[in-house]
Structures are given as C-alpha cells and as structure tokens.
Design an enzyme around this catalytic site. Structure first.
Site, PDB file in Angstrom:
ATOM      1  N   ASP A 139      10.174  -0.352  -8.999  1.00 40.88           N
ATOM      2  CA  ASP A 139      10.435  -0.406  -7.758  1.00 40.88           C
ATOM      3  C   ASP A 139      10.946   1.295  -7.402  1.00 40.88           C
ATOM      4  O   ASP A 139      11.923   1.572  -7.842  1.00 40.88           O
ATOM      5  CB  ASP A 139      11.832  -0.999  -7.115  1.00 40.88           C
ATOM      6  CG  ASP A 139      12.118  -0.989  -5.790  1.00 40.88           C
ATOM      7  OD1 ASP A 139      11.655  -0.017  -5.171  1.00 40.88           O
ATOM      8  OD2 ASP A 139      12.686  -2.122  -4.999  1.00 40.88           O
ATOM      9  N   HIS A 140      10.141   1.932  -6.635  1.00 39.24           N
ATOM     10  CA  HIS A 140      10.048   3.440  -6.831  1.00 39.24           C
ATOM     11  C   HIS A 140      11.322   3.844  -5.649  1.00 39.24           C
ATOM     12  O   HIS A 140      11.645   4.842  -5.788  1.00 39.24           O
ATOM     13  CB  HIS A 140       8.869   4.167  -6.157  1.00 39.24           C
ATOM     14  CG  HIS A 140       8.738   5.510  -6.762  1.00 39.24           C
ATOM     15  ND1 HIS A 140       9.566   6.102  -7.484  1.00 39.24           N
ATOM     16  CD2 HIS A 140       7.710   6.128  -7.076  1.00 39.24           C
ATOM     17  CE1 HIS A 140       9.301   7.244  -7.745  1.00 39.24           C
ATOM     18  NE2 HIS A 140       7.938   7.548  -7.478  1.00 39.24           N
ATOM     19  N   ARG A 141      11.880   2.669  -5.165  1.00 41.24           N
ATOM     20  CA  ARG A 141      13.221   3.068  -4.298  1.00 41.24           C
ATOM     21  C   ARG A 141      14.352   3.292  -5.110  1.00 41.24           C
ATOM     22  O   ARG A 141      15.190   4.075  -4.906  1.00 41.24           O
ATOM     23  CB  ARG A 141      13.299   2.032  -3.189  1.00 41.24           C
ATOM     24  CG  ARG A 141      12.157   1.795  -2.218  1.00 41.24           C
ATOM     25  CD  ARG A 141      12.456   0.675  -1.463  1.00 41.24           C
ATOM     26  NE  ARG A 141      12.403  -0.447  -2.180  1.00 41.24           N
ATOM     27  CZ  ARG A 141      12.948  -1.753  -1.638  1.00 41.24           C
ATOM     28  NH1 ARG A 141      13.097  -1.920  -0.288  1.00 41.24           N
ATOM     29  NH2 ARG A 141      12.871  -2.572  -2.484  1.00 41.24           N
TER      30      ARG A 141
ATOM     31  N   PRO B 136       7.863  -0.679  -3.066  1.00 42.70           N
ATOM     32  CA  PRO B 136       6.856   0.368  -3.428  1.00 42.70           C
ATOM     33  C   PRO B 136       6.742   0.487  -5.019  1.00 42.70           C
ATOM     34  O   PRO B 136       7.571   1.009  -5.570  1.00 42.70           O
ATOM     35  CB  PRO B 136       7.584   1.713  -2.954  1.00 42.70           C
ATOM     36  CG  PRO B 136       8.779   1.354  -2.455  1.00 42.70           C
ATOM     37  CD  PRO B 136       8.972  -0.190  -2.668  1.00 42.70           C
TER      38      PRO B 136
END
Ligand code: COA
Length: 546
Positions: free
Chosen positions: A518-520, A342
């Site tokens: 990476d938004h995780r 994401p």
C-alpha cells in the site's frame, strides 16, 4: 405536576385500529403534538400525538394491539401551566376527525363511473380531496411513465403534517405522462398525470375504488430487477433500491429519513408487513457509516459505473449458478482492497540454493516427526524478521482518524487454495516459533482450510500475508494487499538460473518474490529494502538466527 392518561382521540369513526409503531418511550420528554405512536386503519396511517408537553411515564400498549377512541395508551406527567389537556386533546381530536372526514370526502370526490365504449381513451388523473388539506407536498412518485398499472395502485405519496397518504389510481391502464414531481405541492383538482385507459366491452366500469391500502400496494410491489448473486454490503437493513417500489413508513419515520438523508427505498422494514420504523432508519444509517469507515460501499459508493452484462446466451449455451457465500465475500474483499489501496508491486529474486539443500536434508527428520518441511516455513521466518526490522510494514492505516496503527505482534496469514475458494488462516507470533512448529502449524491450518474447519478467530489478526504459488508455477504476479494489512508477499516457482558470480555463470535456484504494498503506508525505497532483506535472509538462512 400532575399525571394524566393519554387517550386515543376520535379516529374519524374508525374502530379497532392497529398500533403499528410505538414512537415514544417511557421517560421521554415530549412536546405537545410530538408523535407517541402510529396506528393504521385500512385508510391511512396516523400518528397519535402527545396531548400536552410533558414526560411519558408509562406506555400501556404494544405494537399489534388494537385501539379505539378513548382507550388509554399511556400516562404522562404534565406541568400545571401547560393549560387544559382536554382542550388540547380536543383540538387533536378535531384534527383527526377532519382528517377522517376528508378521507371520506375524498371517496365521494372520485370521478363518477364512466361508461365504457371499448377501445382506449386518454384521461388526466386529478388530485382528489386530500383530507381537507391544500398544498401538500409530494414525497414520492410511485409510478413511472410507461408503467401499466391497476386501479388502486398508488400513484404518488403526499405528506401533510399529520399523515402520509397515497393517492391511488382511479383507473387501470398505462401511465403516459407524469405531470408532477417530488416536492410539488398538490391541492384537490390539480392535474397529476395522464393515462391511457383500456376499456373492454360496453359494460359500466367499476366505480373507482377507495384509496389504496398500504398493504395492498405492498402485495404487488414493482417488479424488482433479478438480483445477481452479488454480495450485499453488511448491515441487514440494506435492500437494493427498487424503482417504483412502495415505501411503507409513517410521517415521523419519513421525517427522520429526510433529516438523515436516508433513502427509504433502500431501507428494509422490520415492522409489521415490512413497515419501516425509526430503528430501521437508524440501523441503516449506522450500517452505511460503518461501511464507509471500513472502506466498504464498493457496490454503491465507489462512484464507478458497474459492468453491464450482455445476454451471453446470444453467443452460445450458458448456465447460471449462485455464488457461494465465500466466493461472494472474497469478491467483495478483493474489490474493496483493489479500489481503496494504491498498489505497487516490487519484484526480486532470492537465491535459495543453500536453503533448498538444507530443507531437503531435513526430509528424514521430517518423516520422523510426521511433518513435511516445505519452503513456506522459511518464508514465514524471513518475513517475520523483515517485519521486525522494517516495522513500517507492520501497520494499518486509520484514514478516518489520520492515524497509523503500529502492531507489536507478528501474525502472518497464509493464502490457501481450497476447492471452495481462497482462505487465509493466520499463524500467530511467527517470530517466536521455530521452523518445525511453523511447518506443522501451516500444514494443519491449510488442511483445516481445505476441510472447511477453520474457526473465524483462526482467520483474523494478520499483519501481513504470504501467498505462495510456488508449488504450482509462474514467474511473477501482482498480489492484492489483504487490507487493512499494508503488504503481501507473492511467491512464484523457484527455477534454476545462470547467475553471474563475478567470474562465471553459476547454476543457482532462484525464487521469484512479488511484494505488493500500500503506497500510502510504504514508500518504494522501503519496499526495495524489504525484498532485499528477504533475499539476504533466504540466501543465507543462518542470518535468520541472528
Ligand atoms: N518453488 C518451487 N517449489 C515449491 C515452491 C516454490 N516457491 N513452494 C513449494 N514448492 C514445492 C514444495 O516443496 C512441494 O514439493 P515437494 O513435495 O517436492 O517437496 C510442492 O511444491 C508442494 O508444496 P505445497 O504442498 O503447496 O506446500 P507449501 O507449504 O509450499 O504451500 C500452501 C502450502 C497452503 C501455501 C499451498 O498449498 C497453497 O495453497 N498455495 C496456493 C495459495 C494461493 O492460491 N494463492 C493465491 C492467492 S491469490
């Protein structure tokens, strides 16, 4: 305990059959009837079962050997109470014999020759004698409605508990309607499919031929769709599925594939004549698992429908060329990252007016050293400092184990544009190196990349990547994270801009930064902190020394 020979039983009169697979290994404990090896006559492939429960002590044959009834293929240790081996072996022999006799019968039970009258006629193809077996499940339909087939082409594959058999077409013609489906249980005389048979002239048609040999079927596989030069998922045992293509595998292998849920049409056989052996199924399943764990399977596992290409030639002249391996690999990696991560991109601008004057002041020193100081070493140094201060950017996610892998080193990849594609060499321990070292090393690695001289180790181990388009142009872009890293810094072309200093506008050299992450792994606030820190470090490079 006694040791006894494992002998080839009666093969229904067939002599000199070829061993195509050794299934059991020395030391294996086997149950009575467990398959030990597979032999292939020109009629069928048959597994030779263990005559008794016991332990295989020796296999005396190898793949490719030819054996006949009574030949010793190995030794086994059996416990006393297992009963008379001869009796058991005798039963096996009976079964094998029945199988071969049934095969012979199946030849007899083929439709009688028909007189041709010219034109075409419809025929319902019926199931021939299946080696004396009833209710044998269909494990594969080898043709599709509309297919034009030759006599002897395999129509369906059925599997008894002793052997896998193909039911060949008694006629050449067109398949109109398939009347069975996978899983249906067939017995002699059942309707199989409807065909239109094209007849030529009034001569007597050739008697329908013997059951198709597997090799024969293989020699004319269903035409595969022309492969685009798309990258194949790793795992040499993978083949794209070929609708209608013949699967060449014995019952034990098919059983294993069913247990593991492996689609045999996708497994590449390494055995003689492309036969699929157990190792191939295991290697295929292993490859698929590894791919899934690495977030691969873009081409097959994403669940996203592929892009259908039109016939471009209808719009104008085109030509096709194969992708280079590098382009195909880059395409796979990009798609894998883009689909798995994401992405969010944070934009900022760094005032590099002072940094640029300092850099330009190093020109003479650079000439002396034979090294050109570009903005890149400053960016490397600033990113290393930011990674040390915000270590949540120096991680990889292990989603399989639900773990965050924190790295105690700072290696940074630099994207290099080369005539043969994008390459990302890695500079190790950036935090421990000075600007001149970084300038020299990045220039050397970029040159090696352009000359295709990079070693694999020089492209591995990065924690973070910088992709600089500053020498080319642009104001901002959204780079794709180079997984399993969790962030990448895109750098665009610095430009003079009016910047308000509280009293008036000042002409300042502003460097556009685009941080994709990476938004995780990283939250938005940390991303803003990261670019904020970069702008401070690049705005006053003395802080890099702190
Ligand atoms: N803004 C303005 N000018 C810049 C700049 C920036 N952000 N970055 C570099 N420049 C200038 C350099 O100072 C140099 O000018 P000069 O000769 O007047 O000093 C000129 O642009 C060319 O620099 P370059 O040779 O590209 O060196 P570099 O160290 O900045 O970059 C590479 C090295 C390997 C990164 C670069 O050559 C490259 O390949 N970039 C493309 C990367 C890419 O394709 N990314 C896309 C991935 S999707």
């Amino acid at each position: 305990m006694s040791e006894q020979e494992i002998k080839v039983p009666d093969l229904g009169g067939a002599d000199e059959v070829e061993i195509i697979e050794i299934i059991a290994s020395e030391g294996d404990s086997v149950e009575e009837e467990d398959p030990i090896l597979t032999v292939e006559s020109d009629k069928a492939s048959v597994e030779l079962p263990a005559p008794l429960k016991g332990k295989i002590t020796k296999i005396t044959v190898k793949v490719g050997d030819k054996v006949s009834e009574g030949d010793v293929v190995g030794m086994m240790e059996v416990s006393g109470e297992s009963g008379g081996s001869d009796e058991s072996a005798g039963e096996e022999q009976e079964e094998e014999k029945a199988e071969e006799q049934a095969e012979a019968k199946s030849e007899e039970s083929k439709p009688a020759p028909k007189k041709k009258s010219g034109g075409s006629r419809k025929e319902t193809v019926k199931v021939p004698n299946l080696d004396g077996f009833d209710n044998v499940p269909v494990i594969e339909i080898n043709v599709s409605e509309g297919d034009t087939i030759e006599a002897d082409d395999p129509l369906v594959t059925v599997e008894s508990d002793k052997a896998t058999m193909e039911v060949p077409s008694p006629y050449a013609g067109k398949v109109e309607k398939i009347l069975v489906k996978e899983g249906d249980k067939l017995s002699e005389g059942d309707d199989l499919l409807e065909m239109t048979i094209v007849e030529e002239g009034g001569e007597e048609e050739e008697a329908p031929s013997a059951p198709a040999k597997e090799e024969k079927a293989e020699s004319k596989p269903a035409e595969k769709p022309k492969q685009e030069a798309t990258p194949q998922p790793q795992g040499s045992t993978y083949e794209p599925p070929s609708p209608g293509a013949k699967v060449h595998a014995g019952p034990a292998v098919r059983k294993l594939a069913r247990e593991l849920g492996a689609d045999l049409t996708r497994v590449k056989g390494s055995g003689p004549k492309g036969r699929i052996v157990k190792d191939d199924v295991q290697a295929y399943v292993k490859g698929q698992l590894q791919q899934a764990q690495q977030g691969g399977g873009v081409a097959t596992g994403s669940g996203i429908p592929g892009v259908k290409l039109p016939d471009f030639s209808q719009f104008g002249e085109v030509e096709r060329e194969s992708m280079s391996r590098m382009m195909a690999a880059t395409a796979t990696n990009m798609q894998r990252s883009w689909l798995n991560v994401p992405h969010v991109t944070q934009f900022d601008e760094a005032d590099i007016t002072e940094m640029e004057s300092f850099r330009k002041a190093q020109k003479a020193a650079g000439e002396k050293k034979g090294v050109k100081m570009t903005p890149l070493p400053f960016l490397l140094k600033a990113c290393a400092a930011a990674l040390a201060e915000l270590p949540q950017f120096n991680v990889s996610l292990d989603m399989e184990r639900k773990e965050v892998v924190r790295k105690k080193y700072i290696h940074i990849g630099i994207a290099v544009d080369t005539p043969h594609g994008l390459m990302v060499p890695v500079i190790r321990d950036v935090d421990q190196k000075g600007l001149w070292d970084l300038a020299a090393e990045s220039a050397e690695l970029a040159q090696k990349a352009r000359d295709k001289q990079l070693k694999p180790a020089e492209m591995q181990g990065a924690c973070f990547t910088i992709t600089s388009l500053g020498g080319i142009g642009g104001t901002a872009f959204t780079p794709i994270v180079n997984t399993p890293e969790v962030a990448i810094l895109g750098v665009s072309k610095a430009a003079m801009k009016p910047v308000w200093d509280g009293n008036e506008f000042q002409p300042r050299l502003m460097l556009p930064l685009s941080l994709s992450y990476d938004h995780r792994a990283v939250n938005g606030a940390d991303a803003a902190r990261f670019t904020n820190l970069l702008t401070q470090l690049l705005g006053d490079i003395r802080t890099l020394l702190l």
